[in-house]
Structure formats: C-alpha cells, structure tokens
Scaffold this motif. Structure first.
Motif, mmCIF file in Angstrom:
data_model
loop_
_atom_site.group_PDB
_atom_site.id
_atom_site.type_symbol
_atom_site.label_atom_id
_atom_site.label_comp_id
_atom_site.label_asym_id
_atom_site.label_seq_id
_atom_site.Cartn_x
_atom_site.Cartn_y
_atom_site.Cartn_z
ATOM 1 N N ILE A 33 22.782 -15.646 -3.636
ATOM 2 C CA ILE A 33 22.495 -14.257 -3.957
ATOM 3 C C ILE A 33 22.758 -14.138 -5.322
ATOM 4 O O ILE A 33 21.930 -13.574 -6.191
ATOM 5 C CB ILE A 33 22.934 -13.200 -3.215
ATOM 6 C CG1 ILE A 33 22.614 -13.239 -1.268
ATOM 7 C CG2 ILE A 33 23.100 -11.892 -3.874
ATOM 8 C CD1 ILE A 33 23.175 -12.421 -0.736
ATOM 9 N N LYS B 130 20.302 -13.229 -8.536
ATOM 10 C CA LYS B 130 20.241 -11.992 -9.255
ATOM 11 C C LYS B 130 20.447 -12.213 -10.785
ATOM 12 O O LYS B 130 19.910 -11.758 -11.918
ATOM 13 C CB LYS B 130 21.285 -11.079 -8.849
ATOM 14 C CG LYS B 130 21.259 -10.554 -7.505
ATOM 15 C CD LYS B 130 22.385 -9.448 -7.062
ATOM 16 C CE LYS B 130 22.126 -8.930 -5.838
ATOM 17 N NZ LYS B 130 20.931 -8.052 -5.883
ATOM 18 N N GLU C 129 23.917 -7.828 -1.334
ATOM 19 C CA GLU C 129 22.532 -8.251 -1.520
ATOM 20 C C GLU C 129 21.657 -7.052 -2.375
ATOM 21 O O GLU C 129 20.985 -7.423 -2.975
ATOM 22 C CB GLU C 129 21.802 -8.722 -0.238
ATOM 23 C CG GLU C 129 20.527 -9.383 -0.241
ATOM 24 C CD GLU C 129 20.286 -9.838 1.013
ATOM 25 O OE1 GLU C 129 20.001 -10.943 1.270
ATOM 26 O OE2 GLU C 129 20.517 -9.160 2.350
ATOM 27 N N SER C 130 22.168 -6.124 -2.135
ATOM 28 C CA SER C 130 21.479 -4.747 -2.620
ATOM 29 C C SER C 130 21.771 -4.483 -4.031
ATOM 30 O O SER C 130 21.154 -3.663 -4.592
ATOM 31 C CB SER C 130 21.561 -3.571 -1.586
ATOM 32 O OG SER C 130 20.864 -3.637 -0.574
ATOM 33 N N ASP D 264 22.402 -3.818 -7.834
ATOM 34 C CA ASP D 264 21.889 -3.809 -8.972
ATOM 35 C C ASP D 264 22.659 -4.159 -9.873
ATOM 36 O O ASP D 264 23.569 -3.496 -10.580
ATOM 37 C CB ASP D 264 20.970 -2.434 -9.380
ATOM 38 C CG ASP D 264 20.205 -2.450 -10.443
ATOM 39 O OD1 ASP D 264 20.315 -3.699 -11.109
ATOM 40 O OD2 ASP D 264 19.820 -1.378 -10.926
ATOM 41 N N SER E 15 21.466 -5.201 -13.209
ATOM 42 C CA SER E 15 20.815 -5.278 -14.509
ATOM 43 C C SER E 15 21.640 -4.257 -15.389
ATOM 44 O O SER E 15 22.374 -3.425 -15.229
ATOM 45 C CB SER E 15 19.518 -4.666 -14.064
ATOM 46 O OG SER E 15 19.386 -3.290 -13.702
#
Length: 313
Positions: free
Chosen positions: A70, A74, A308-309, A311, A313
C-alpha cells in the motif's frame, strides 16, 4: 527495475537475542541482485497485534506485506518500504523498548527522552540488518557472477518518510524528540550509493515527512504536546536543517473516542504548536490534519482502513 518483497526476521544489533519482523518492498536492479538507491525510504512503525477478529478487512490490513504494498502504491515504484513490528509483545500489546526506553509493561510511553538517541540509533541499525539480510537472500538466489555495485539513477541521499500507525505513533514522538535535540549538521558526507541512512545524522538530515496514522494510546502521550520540542524543531530549521512536513491522519475511532478524550486534545495541541512555529519557518515547517470516515460511527475496521484510505499527497 523489479521489486523484491518479503518478510525479514533480523536482530537489532549483531548478536541481539530479540528479533524484529520487518516487511520490505524494495526496488532492485534487473541486471544484478542488488537493491538500487531509491528516491525515498518509507519507514512504517506498526501498532498492537489484532488477530482472530473474523473481519477480513482488519485481517488483510494487519498483514505487514500488504501494508508495504500500500505504501509503495501511494509513494511510487522508486520508493523502498520498510514495515516494522515490535520485537516484544505483552499479549497483543506492542512494546517498542529498544526505541522508547521509558515504557510500561504494555508498551505505553512513560516519557520521551532524547538521551542517547535510542530511536534514531535503533532505526539505523535495524535498517542495516534488514538490508544485509535482503542482500544475502538475493545473492543466494542469483546463479551467475556479477559485479557488486549498486545501480542508481539518483545522486542525492534518499529522503525518509516516517509513518506511525496506532501505538507506532509513540515511536514517532520519540524520534521527533531526538531530532529536536540533534545538532544541526549540513555537511554530512553521504555516498551516492547509500540505499538507506547509514548514521543517525544521515537519518535526521533525510527526514522530510512524518505521518501520524490514527495514533492513540490508553494513556497520555499519543502526540507531542511539549512546546519546547516543537520550538527546537523550528530552531533547527532556521539554523539550516531540512524542513519537515507533519501530516496527522485520524478517524472517529481515535479523535472522537469519548473514553479517551485526551487523544483529540493532544492532537489539537500538537497542530497548534506546529502552526505557531511554522510562521517563523515559512513552508519549511508545516502541519495538516486529515479526517476520514467522519460521517460513520467509530469502529475498529475504520482504524485499519485509514492505512489504505489515507491521502499522503
């Protein structure tokens, strides 16, 4: 470029009795069995053990190799991921004694103390043990002679992204405390072929992002609330140290727990402290908080789903 993914069981130091279980997902050269120099190393400290729940989502996201996949998904294929499990457990409770010397029998931190830099030292040593084991594993499966040299498209030291999930966040707090008290050294010599940080100074200089992933404890200490620690981080940056971005990921399971209200309060305190200090450092010091599943009732599954969810960035 290919990837090698596997589970390692390695000692913290040569001759250590206790062994750490670490999932590694590494980019390797297609022409030799050597891991190549990545753009970044992502180091993920896992939390307590949760097994036998009967929940397939929790079981899947408790798997160390799955977490490594995971993280790579990402951050990108040029990143190496290291997912670390505590070497000692008291029942289901992770005890990171080598990283946080002052913990109780359930692994809850009693204090965060930079003396001796145990967390920085342990992280560097553990990665070194892991890399040695990976190379031995790859070489044993490589049949033809080769030239022992790393293949790299990067001529700068890889960045380091730190992640702490659940109780693993306490390791981040110890690391942040040690960073705060570390001497600023901008002239650290690093080989262009260093796959991992090879000293605590290299590690400190390489850390650019610190992600708290739904952290929480059954006692205080889930987040940094000491103003002196954050002020020292700010002062280091003003003196020329690398900038750091803090990202706090949370769910109702931790941030809205009515039985452990201190978790949300500590999170707010840490955000406010970093916000205040960031005004001195500009964009070299920043913090953001991201809340997931806010419209759902708190449950254990969301605590793992955030891995997993999230963010990043």
């Amino acid at each position: 470029m290919n990837r090698w993914t596997g589970i390692l069981k390695v000692p913290l130091f040569p001759g250590s009795r206790g062994h750490y279980k670490v999932a590694a997902s590494l980019c390797i050269s297609t022409s030799s069995p050597n891991p190549i120099v990545p753009s970044a190393n992502a180091i993920f400290f896992n939390g307590d053990r949760v097994k036998g729940t009967g929940n397939p989502v929790i079981e899947r996201l408790s798997d160390l190799e799955t977490i490594a996949e995971i993280i790579v998904g990402k951050l990108g294929e040029n990143v190496n991921a290291w997912v670390i499990e505590a070497s000692k457990f008291n029942g289901p409770f992770a005890v990171y004694k080598d990283f946080i010397p002052s913990v109780n029998e359930w692994g809850e931190p009693l204090s965060y103390d930079p003396t001796g830099y145990p967390s920085l030292t342990s992280t560097v040593s553990l990665l070194s043990s892991c890399l040695k084991e990976v190379k031995n594993t790859l070489l044993s499966n490589y049949e033809k002679p080769y030239v022992d040299e790393a293949c790299s498209s990067s001529f700068s030291q890889p960045k380091t992204f730190l992640f702490g999930f659940s109780k693993g966040g306490s390791v981040l707090n110890q690391l942040v405390t040690e960073i705060a008290f570390s001497e600023v050294k901008s002239n650290i010599v690093s080989s262009q072929y260093d796959i991992i940080p090879t000293s605590k100074e290299n590690l400190v200089n390489s850390i650019t992002e610190i992600h708290y992933v739904d952290v929480g404890l059954n006692s205080s200490g889930a987040y940094i609330t000491d103003q002196d620690i954050i002020s020292r981080i700010s002062k280091r940056i003003l003196e020329g140290a690398s900038g750091i971005r803090f990202v706090l990921h949370g769910t109702p399971r931790q941030w809205r727990d009515s039985m452990r209200v201190w978790i949300g309060k500590e999170k707010d305190t840490m955000v406010n402290l970093i916000d205040t200090e960031s005004r001195k450092c500009g964009d070299k010091l920043s913090v953001c908080e991201r809340f997931y599943f806010g419209n759902k009732q708190a449950n254990m599954q969301m605590h793992f789903e955030v891995i997993e969810s999230m963010d990043i960035s």
